[in-house]
Design an enzyme around this catalytic site. Sequence first.
Site, mmCIF file in Angstrom:
data_model
loop_
_atom_site.group_PDB
_atom_site.id
_atom_site.type_symbol
_atom_site.label_atom_id
_atom_site.label_comp_id
_atom_site.label_asym_id
_atom_site.label_seq_id
_atom_site.Cartn_x
_atom_site.Cartn_y
_atom_site.Cartn_z
ATOM 1 N N ASP B 316 18.686 -22.203 -23.946
ATOM 2 C CA ASP B 316 17.846 -23.147 -24.894
ATOM 3 C C ASP B 316 19.050 -24.028 -25.561
ATOM 4 O O ASP B 316 19.960 -23.992 -25.498
ATOM 5 C CB ASP B 316 17.291 -22.140 -26.165
ATOM 6 C CG ASP B 316 18.281 -21.152 -26.649
ATOM 7 O OD1 ASP B 316 19.114 -20.633 -25.924
ATOM 8 O OD2 ASP B 316 18.328 -21.282 -28.129
ATOM 9 N N GLU B 317 18.056 -24.987 -25.930
ATOM 10 C CA GLU B 317 18.822 -26.044 -26.854
ATOM 11 C C GLU B 317 20.115 -26.451 -26.182
ATOM 12 O O GLU B 317 21.283 -26.665 -26.858
ATOM 13 C CB GLU B 317 19.054 -25.372 -28.285
ATOM 14 C CG GLU B 317 17.894 -25.213 -28.984
ATOM 15 C CD GLU B 317 18.067 -24.438 -30.207
ATOM 16 O OE1 GLU B 317 17.347 -24.537 -31.116
ATOM 17 O OE2 GLU B 317 19.108 -23.732 -30.591
ATOM 18 N N VAL B 318 20.335 -27.155 -25.106
ATOM 19 C CA VAL B 318 21.418 -27.890 -24.528
ATOM 20 C C VAL B 318 21.241 -29.322 -24.960
ATOM 21 O O VAL B 318 20.557 -29.827 -24.519
ATOM 22 C CB VAL B 318 21.468 -27.493 -22.972
ATOM 23 C CG1 VAL B 318 22.757 -28.208 -22.579
ATOM 24 C CG2 VAL B 318 21.398 -26.088 -22.701
#
Lengths: 691, 691
Positions: B316-318
Amino acid sequence: MRGFCVIAMAGLLNTSRGAAQDQRPLNLMPAPSGLQMGTDHLTVDSSFSVASTGHTEPRLDRAVERFLHQLARQTAIPRFAKPVSASKATLIIRTDHASKEIQELGEDESYDLEVSADGAKLTAATPLGTMHGLQTFLQLVEISPEGFAAPGVTIHDKPRFPWRGLMIDTARHFIPLDILRRNIDGTEAVKMNVFHWHLSENQGFRVESKKFPKLHEMGSDGLYFTQQEIRDLTAYARDRGIRVVPEFDVPGHSTAWFVGYPELASAPGPYEVERKWGIFNPAFDPTNEKTYKFLEQFIGEMAKLFPDHFFHVGGDEVNGKQWDANPKIQEYMRAHGIKNNQALQAYFNKRLQTIVTKHGKSMIGWDEILDPSLPKDITIQSWRGQASLADAAKQGYRGLLSNGYYLDLGWPAARHYAVDPMSGAAANLSPEEKGRILGGEACMWAEYVNPENIDSRVWPRNAAVAERLWSPPEVTDAASMYSRLEVLSARLEWLGLTHKTYYTRMLQRIAGPSSMEEFDALRTLAEAVEPVKDYTRGRTAPAIPTSATPMNRLVDAVPPESANARRFAQLVDSFIAASCRSPELDARLRVQLIRWRDNDAMLEPLAQRSFLLKEAAPVSQDLSVLGAAGLAALDFIAKGQRSPDDWKTQQLAAIQQILKPKAQLLLMPAPAVQKLIEAASGAGACSPSNP
Amino acid sequence: MRGFCVIAMAGLLNTSRGAAQDQRPLNLMPAPSGLQMGTDHLTVDSSFSVASTGHTEPRLDRAVERFLHQLARQTAIPRFAKPVSASKATLIIRTDHASKEIQELGEDESYDLEVSADGAKLTAATPLGTMHGLQTFLQLVEISPEGFAAPGVTIHDKPRFPWRGLMIDTARHFIPLDILRRNIDGTEAVKMNVFHWHLSENQGFRVESKKFPKLHEMGSDGLYFTQQEIRDLTAYARDRGIRVVPEFDVPGHSTAWFVGYPELASAPGPYEVERKWGIFNPAFDPTNEKTYKFLEQFIGEMAKLFPDHFFHVGGDEVNGKQWDANPKIQEYMRAHGIKNNQALQAYFNKRLQTIVTKHGKSMIGWDEILDPSLPKDITIQSWRGQASLADAAKQGYRGLLSNGYYLDLGWPAARHYAVDPMSGAAANLSPEEKGRILGGEACMWAEYVNPENIDSRVWPRNAAVAERLWSPPEVTDAASMYSRLEVLSARLEWLGLTHKTYYTRMLQRIAGPSSMEEFDALRTLAEAVEPVKDYTRGRTAPAIPTSATPMNRLVDAVPPESANARRFAQLVDSFIAASCRSPELDARLRVQLIRWRDNDAMLEPLAQRSFLLKEAAPVSQDLSVLGAAGLAALDFIAKGQRSPDDWKTQQLAAIQQILKPKAQLLLMPAPAVQKLIEAASGAGACSPSNP
């Protein structure tokens, strides 16, 4: 030195720190032997750091780590700083030299602690003093308008007595290790230095013996401490400056030994682990050489397991019935000129003392082991009182006091606090004789405690005993003690003790699913009662109590001392002292009395649903009666009317009924309400004829 | 079958057991899928015994032992009987066959439980069902006028979804093993079957790696789980029918990995463990073969350590910033036709999936790993919502829902409860597609939880999610849920969970030494507020919050949901529904409002002394304003007067101010008081012109 210190301290603990400071008293417990206030304070935040100088050892490192962990729990500051250099640390510790490898009676436990805005210095001769000083520092840290802080202060502190102990009976009810550990943490916090571990009883033998495995295999219901666990707990205690003194009670209190080894008893077996409480007949046979052979080997094994120099052999409450009934024993007594059972026990103790001494230990036992024929090396633990202690001291024996410190009797902290080992008969001893009084021990006998409620029976009251044994004899003000005890009590829960939190869970069990109002009503009732005192619990039990009796009643849940009732009694005293003319006190009394009066109606549906509450229903009704009576008394007083005589008679008769225990509970506000009724009748200061 | 059961159950859980019984509803949670009441009940006392028949295994023996231990805690009955023979036991268990050696998704977890006055029978296909049935039996046992008892009942029960999980983030704040263990106990109690262990983050790498020791040595501040501890916890969970799914979040959320291995990152180091919260730039370099070599070895090691078939890779959330800024990565993307960062991550995930599969595991990750180029074997955990889940299911991917189940957002239990994995976009899926939705997971992200308050952020609300995932979809009544949740919440503390008891200690820290009245006032305030919701906490923090920020504020102490405010709002609704004409409800509302109005005066001295309370002083003043406004509204209503318009305007303006968070706290009774103000203005049912 002491003169100045004690005076300074009394003032500082009980009133205020002086005009320059905010007016909050210090909350140190036990009170230090000498203390002088500074004018500034030391901020405690994440930049706080500690350095150890002088003598160091791994135990001290662990003590500092524990100190920081505890400071983190108190403040919720997750990480403290590492000092760049020792001299830059916020708290600089200097320990002079090591203490004995096996902690001994009478080692130097003193410390000095100086706190100012610039930092703190803790100096001590030995790690024992250092550890006490760290506990004092923790108690100094409090919340302030700006953050956490310790007040500027100079403390010189040392214990009054060298033996300050807590005994826990882990035999009648088994108390597991994690609970012992947290109680040892509490013991450290109040600077006690002995954990007296009562390990065998009629109801259970709690130590693994490799030499005589049938002791724990057959005598414990599987509930015992392994030797490794004992070594671990002993190390745990040593890390906290606490000696572990084991007790194996002989020749009585010994049924559990005989389940596996009936041949040692004075009457033929078989034996079973005792389930009931009381004094029982089984006793070792003092005339049988097998007994001494067994004890020789057993004590040899235990002497290696427990490093402390003292070895407790019990010796209490032998009723002699098995001895009387055994013709061989009677024959032996005649043949050896042993006149009576007391002499027979003395004979046993002499043989025992030889064994204990042979294994490098010093024998300690309850009053009953005292006999002039025994060598002066033995130590008497007195459950009978100061007179017996003084008597021993005069005869040259060392002793410690436990009479007055029996936590299981349910006394208020103030009553334990008022007991001084040096008072009564001991007050008249010569200085040399006085020197033989080593201190005392609080005792937690376990007929009516279990893992769930034991913390609440030990704490916070044990701290009052701890202060008696540590602080100067002049520190006796009960109001100051209670004020500091309440603060300490909250702090002790940070150590994992559950003496406050256990309570809600036990009330929830009693209540079952309930509305918030019902549960509040249960709490109101619970906060107004105390368990019956002394040995009434056993004598008046609804059914013969045993180790299988569930301890889920209200009497098991409520703490031994009702803080609420104590506060109410103080309010009533203040009100009467003010000639019943304080509208503010009148209002505060009414809030409480109305709550009590109306409580039963809210509790009643719950009492219908819960068998555990049913028995307490009459107490709840009594509480309503008390509330109504108190309110009526206040109404008379407010109107300046003398209450009618028949009303007074009726009310006092009701109080007499209410004072009788019900469901083994005492309704604690009754005497204070009685005072209000008497005040309303126009007696004393509140008479309407007064100005 | 289901039709009858659900209808029967809804009635029984929410109303009563029928005329023959007392009128208390059953307090089962999660609600079973089928239930029929009997007419008698089974007494539970010390003669209670259990026998296991059919398939047996050590895990089942331990489950029975744990069951009896738990029953002993609930009832305080110290010992239960051993059955003379299996057929004579009070509770006879029959388990048909073993479950898989490594617990698998979708195993048979059903059980049948029959209770009558004569005894109880629990039958299940596998130990998993047996263990669920034992938990149900524990919930059936309640206090009665005669003793502890379970009602006569026939239950056929099985879960709705095969994946019912709780995720705990042990990386942002380290959560030690004993706390995980008691949370797993709670998870078992509510019949969840997955513990998703979030083990790596920017702020910490929490697993010992023997292959790459710099991961835990340099990336954890010394706070990590050893491999032995992980094996122990996995066995502990397996004993409770719970799978352990590890998560190692890559390629983002990975700063802590790079402290020891900077060469794996997409920008040069050195790196430090992140102290702040948020989304950060560091990410693995997907174009560097070293990355895959490292992950190949690392995953190989972890695949052996964690037996479960699923392996969570985060994903997630790169934010892609390091990728954008690295010319070599940009060059690689051009050379290989990788169009954007999403494609780059898909490329990384394909490589990763090959590695995970090679080590015998099935890959699971957050929404971001979904890419049509990945094989159908991967599973999507959706933090984005049902639409994303439905989308995945349509594309042939399995998925589970976490959106709506984020416990860290501080939502009321009812809001989580209303979220159904099969609602929204998922409702329109084909049966085959629906079959790909495996269930869901509650998520406890750890920016604002630590060992002290985590229990209170997980419990009791997690039980609402557990019921959603276990019980039939028709079980949706929030009032019934709350009623059962409160009972469960008290029970959960018997497991050692501290979600209720932690609270007093934290308030005591905030208060410092205080009078009983002051502390009660603090409690009254604390019970009227909730922490701000969603991500407001981080956005409005007084200073940038980090992992070193003490969590000792009122916002850290108060539970996410104020039961008191909820009850007050219900009272107000009932009052208005009764056209404001119920004197009883009027009186109850006044008691609460007077208490709130007068509370600030009692709290004020404490707020002067405690820096932790100072920030909450405006909230306390607001509470007084609310109390006074509510009382004034009730006065208008009682007199049958319409409140003056300017009064109403003024009050509503005050409410608007009060609704704004202060000290990151929400004053929860404000909307209900607003309703009273509006009612007093003569709007709606309470208009004075009404009859």
